[in-house]
Design a protein around this motif. Structure first.
Motif, PDB file in Angstrom:
ATOM      1  N   TYR A 182       4.854   6.893   9.722  1.00 53.17           N
ATOM      2  CA  TYR A 182       4.045   5.694   9.536  1.00 53.17           C
ATOM      3  C   TYR A 182       2.600   6.126   9.353  1.00 53.17           C
ATOM      4  O   TYR A 182       2.197   7.188   9.820  1.00 53.17           O
ATOM      5  N   THR A 183       1.812   5.293   8.689  1.00 52.17           N
ATOM      6  CA  THR A 183       0.414   5.611   8.451  1.00 52.17           C
ATOM      7  C   THR A 183      -0.425   5.173   9.637  1.00 52.17           C
ATOM      8  O   THR A 183      -0.475   3.976   9.959  1.00 52.17           O
ATOM      9  N   LEU A 197       0.829  -1.202   0.000  1.00 51.50           N
ATOM     10  CA  LEU A 197       0.000   0.000   0.000  1.00 51.50           C
ATOM     11  C   LEU A 197       0.862   1.250   0.000  1.00 51.50           C
ATOM     12  O   LEU A 197       1.923   1.277   0.622  1.00 51.50           O
ATOM     13  N   LYS A 198       0.387   2.274  -0.656  1.00 48.62           N
ATOM     14  CA  LYS A 198       1.077   3.562  -0.644  1.00 48.62           C
ATOM     15  C   LYS A 198       0.860   4.209   0.721  1.00 48.62           C
ATOM     16  O   LYS A 198      -0.229   4.163   1.274  1.00 48.62           O
ATOM     17  N   ALA A 199       1.915   4.791   1.267  1.00 46.89           N
ATOM     18  CA  ALA A 199       1.828   5.465   2.561  1.00 46.89           C
ATOM     19  C   ALA A 199       0.837   6.621   2.480  1.00 46.89           C
ATOM     20  O   ALA A 199       0.758   7.316   1.464  1.00 46.89           O
ATOM     21  N   GLU A 200       0.077   6.800   3.532  1.00 41.25           N
ATOM     22  CA  GLU A 200      -0.858   7.912   3.643  1.00 41.25           C
ATOM     23  C   GLU A 200      -0.636   8.560   5.004  1.00 41.25           C
ATOM     24  O   GLU A 200      -1.403   8.349   5.944  1.00 41.25           O
ATOM     25  N   SER A 243      -0.121  -6.515   5.046  1.00 41.18           N
ATOM     26  CA  SER A 243      -1.084  -7.077   5.991  1.00 41.18           C
ATOM     27  C   SER A 243      -0.780  -6.760   7.450  1.00 41.18           C
ATOM     28  O   SER A 243      -1.649  -6.893   8.304  1.00 41.18           O
ATOM     29  N   GLN A 244       0.429  -6.343   7.758  1.00 42.11           N
ATOM     30  CA  GLN A 244       0.817  -6.173   9.153  1.00 42.11           C
ATOM     31  C   GLN A 244       0.434  -4.808   9.721  1.00 42.11           C
ATOM     32  O   GLN A 244       0.373  -3.825   8.986  1.00 42.11           O
ATOM     33  N   PHE A 245       0.184  -4.793  11.016  1.00 46.91           N
ATOM     34  CA  PHE A 245      -0.221  -3.580  11.701  1.00 46.91           C
ATOM     35  C   PHE A 245       0.371  -3.589  13.103  1.00 46.91           C
ATOM     36  O   PHE A 245       0.892  -4.603  13.561  1.00 46.91           O
ATOM     37  N   PHE A 246       0.296  -2.463  13.781  1.00 44.20           N
ATOM     38  CA  PHE A 246       0.722  -2.396  15.168  1.00 44.20           C
ATOM     39  C   PHE A 246      -0.262  -1.555  15.965  1.00 44.20           C
ATOM     40  O   PHE A 246      -0.954  -0.690  15.416  1.00 44.20           O
ATOM     41  N   GLY A 276      -1.458   1.458  13.583  1.00 41.35           N
ATOM     42  CA  GLY A 276      -0.699   1.911  12.432  1.00 41.35           C
ATOM     43  C   GLY A 276      -0.394   0.785  11.473  1.00 41.35           C
ATOM     44  O   GLY A 276      -0.419  -0.394  11.836  1.00 41.35           O
ATOM     45  N   ALA A 277      -0.102   1.149  10.234  1.00 42.90           N
ATOM     46  CA  ALA A 277       0.289   0.183   9.208  1.00 42.90           C
ATOM     47  C   ALA A 277       1.784  -0.097   9.356  1.00 42.90           C
ATOM     48  O   ALA A 277       2.603   0.811   9.266  1.00 42.90           O
ATOM     49  N   ALA A 278       2.117  -1.360   9.617  1.00 41.87           N
ATOM     50  CA  ALA A 278       3.528  -1.750   9.713  1.00 41.87           C
ATOM     51  C   ALA A 278       4.100  -1.870   8.304  1.00 41.87           C
ATOM     52  O   ALA A 278       3.382  -2.173   7.350  1.00 41.87           O
TER      53      ALA A 278
END
Length: 98
Positions: free
Chosen positions: A63-64, A20-23, A47-50, A35-37
């Motif tokens: 980070y998004t 995914l493109k950073a937003e 697919s990863q997140f934190f 946040g999107a890892a």
């Protein structure tokens, strides 16, 4: 932070999903922020997140931020620590709402 969404369960990624493109946005990385890892490339989230267990302003605009936990932080606090943890915690239900 608690880290999840790794399809292999190793923390190294390997998802078949497209990156995914950073937003970057103005949402602060406070306790409960999600946040999107990603890897070093800002446009490499998949697919990863934190979930933040405490505030970390150094992540902001790098980070998004995709949301925040609005209930159930006690469950987040119970996630097994470690990279990867010896006994990983499994998420059995999560939902996104608007």
């Amino acid at each position: 932070m608690a880290h999840g969404g790794d399809p292999q369960g190793t923390g190294k990624g390997g998802s078949d999903l497209p990156d995914l493109k950073a937003e970057f946005n103005s949402l602060p990385f406070l306790r409960g922020a999600v946040g999107a890892a990603r890897a070093e490339n800002p446009d490499s989230a998949s697919s990863q997140f934190f979930i933040m267990l405490a505030q970390n302003v150094e992540l902001e605009h790098r980070y998004t931020a995709i949301g925040r936990v609005i209930e159930g932080m006690t469950a987040v606090d119970g996630i097994a620590p470690g990279e990867p943890p010896a006994q990983p915690t499994k998420i059995v239900h999560a939902s996104l709402g608007g």
